[in-house]
Scaffold this active site. Sequence first.
Site, PDB file in Angstrom:
ATOM      1  N   TYR A 112      66.610   1.963  50.457  1.00 53.23           N
ATOM      2  CA  TYR A 112      65.421   1.530  50.328  1.00 53.23           C
ATOM      3  C   TYR A 112      65.008   0.837  48.848  1.00 53.23           C
ATOM      4  CZ  TYR A 112      60.160   1.709  50.496  1.00 53.23           C
ATOM      5  OH  TYR A 112      58.729   1.630  50.494  1.00 53.23           O
ATOM      6  N   LYS A 209      57.121   8.179  57.468  1.00 53.17           N
ATOM      7  CA  LYS A 209      57.446   7.196  58.324  1.00 53.17           C
ATOM      8  C   LYS A 209      57.581   8.215  59.697  1.00 53.17           C
ATOM      9  CE  LYS A 209      58.185   4.253  55.111  1.00 53.17           C
ATOM     10  NZ  LYS A 209      59.294   4.284  54.432  1.00 53.17           N
TER      11      LYS A 209
HETATM   12  C1  PLP Z   1      59.703   4.048  52.983  1.00 56.78           C
HETATM   13  C2  PLP Z   1      60.866   4.757  52.378  1.00 56.78           C
HETATM   14  C3  PLP Z   1      61.024   5.367  51.177  1.00 56.78           C
HETATM   15  C4  PLP Z   1      59.852   5.489  50.203  1.00 56.78           C
HETATM   16  O1  PLP Z   1      58.931   6.276  50.826  1.00 56.78           O
HETATM   17  P1  PLP Z   1      57.092   6.240  50.726  1.00 56.78           P
HETATM   18  O2  PLP Z   1      56.697   7.394  51.246  1.00 56.78           O
HETATM   19  O3  PLP Z   1      56.634   4.625  50.807  1.00 56.78           O
HETATM   20  O4  PLP Z   1      57.130   6.497  49.120  1.00 56.78           O
HETATM   21  C5  PLP Z   1      62.027   5.835  50.918  1.00 56.78           C
HETATM   22  N1  PLP Z   1      63.251   5.899  51.502  1.00 56.78           N
HETATM   23  C6  PLP Z   1      63.049   5.171  52.769  1.00 56.78           C
HETATM   24  C7  PLP Z   1      64.481   5.129  53.613  1.00 56.78           C
HETATM   25  C8  PLP Z   1      62.014   4.688  53.352  1.00 56.78           C
HETATM   26  O5  PLP Z   1      61.932   4.088  54.381  1.00 56.78           O
END
Ligand code: PLP
Length: 420
Positions: A112, A209
């Site tokens: 990320y 997510k």
């Molecule tokens: C979105 C995401 C993050 C960060 O998460 P947030 O909730 O936006 O802070 C970290 N790792 C992965 C793989 C992500 O898709």
Amino acid sequence: MNHDPLTSPDTCAVHGGVDNYQFRPVVPPIYATSTFSFESAAQGEALFAGKHEGYIYSRLGNPTVGALEKCVAELERGHKAFACSSGMAAIQTTLFALLEAGDHLICSEAVYGSTSTLIESIMGNLGIESTFVDTSDLNTVRRAMRPNTKVVYVETPGNPTLVITDIQGISEVAHEGGAQVVVDNTFMSPILQQPLLCGADIVVHSMTKFLNGHADVVAGAIIVKDEVMYAQFRKVLNQLGGVLGPFEAFLVHRGIKTLAIRMERHCESAIKVALFLADHPAVEWVRYPGLKSHPQYELGRKQMSGAGGLISFGLRGELVAGREMMNALRLCTLAVSLGGVETLIQHPATMTHASMGRESRKRAQITDGLVRLSVGIENVDEIIADLAQALDKASQPTPTAKAMKAHPAPRTECVGSKLL
Ligand SMILES: *Cc1c(COP(=O)(O)O)cnc(C)c1O
């Protein structure tokens, strides 16, 4: 708990963390309170001394948040979990709990974007060294290990190239060198992959997510294996303060109830979309863990019980065609984030991974032409029809696209352009 903690993830997702509350509600209530009153001064003292179990102040613990934490810990087959204010708060808390100045960290190249920036810039400024390697190659990881390596940080499948790392293999390499393994399991969710069972030490999630799944909350989680680690992390999170609030915790816990059936649908639809894309003349390459053309297809089958909802692909017209296609979509939404019920599409080089800078992107093989698709739970034929009409528009060569075709830029192609 009124169910066996080792029931299937499908059942844990529905019943996990639902416990004995006053009035026996089926769903844990929202405890919208910052603080909790003590029965007596002596009880307050006992709570602070850790001699009594109970709630003191919501940064240190809240029953609604606690219910979600229990559910997530069960799903990941961990000891206990922490719900954090975002995925990044979970990652930051984890790295602060495990590392100090002078330590070294190995990280997957494909991670990320903000994780990469956090490790390289912020942790780097605090005196924590890091090496980014292709963690799908265990020999490279072994060579990168140093006497002061404390953490091997893995995202698998990696964002956004979907490269797969062998969790069991990398855990063995890390443990031989005295390092702990952190796995970001956001892309798979505990329904499709349980890293602790493969030997990892800590799991982190962006619950924004798949876990929440409805694109209406920002939240994160950390899952640990034992009480010693729990106490160590609890101390750090209490001081850093990146905890989740009870309203968000309620929503995420509610979202998790349908996690198993959502993941099933994401997987079912994504393979159909991936096959459609692989067959389309305007598409140059497709990367999806469920396609046999994926370089770690066999490894994926071994450690994941489904290929997930994320697909990366590139169009023959590179960035220009990708932009035209994204602008022509009607059902698929042009937005970052992933794992929600709605299909989202985005362009990592100018969006999620823009902050990494060109050099880091090149190292992680994130080409300018790469488009990332998060397949939602809409009717799959309608998703495909939308992509088809948009691809048809994008493959009508515009003057710019024509000019690009006449003078094709030299390509550093990352992913197998050989399709199924
Ligand atoms: C979105 C995401 C993050 C960060 O998460 P947030 O909730 O936006 O802070 C970290 N790792 C992965 C793989 C992500 O898709």
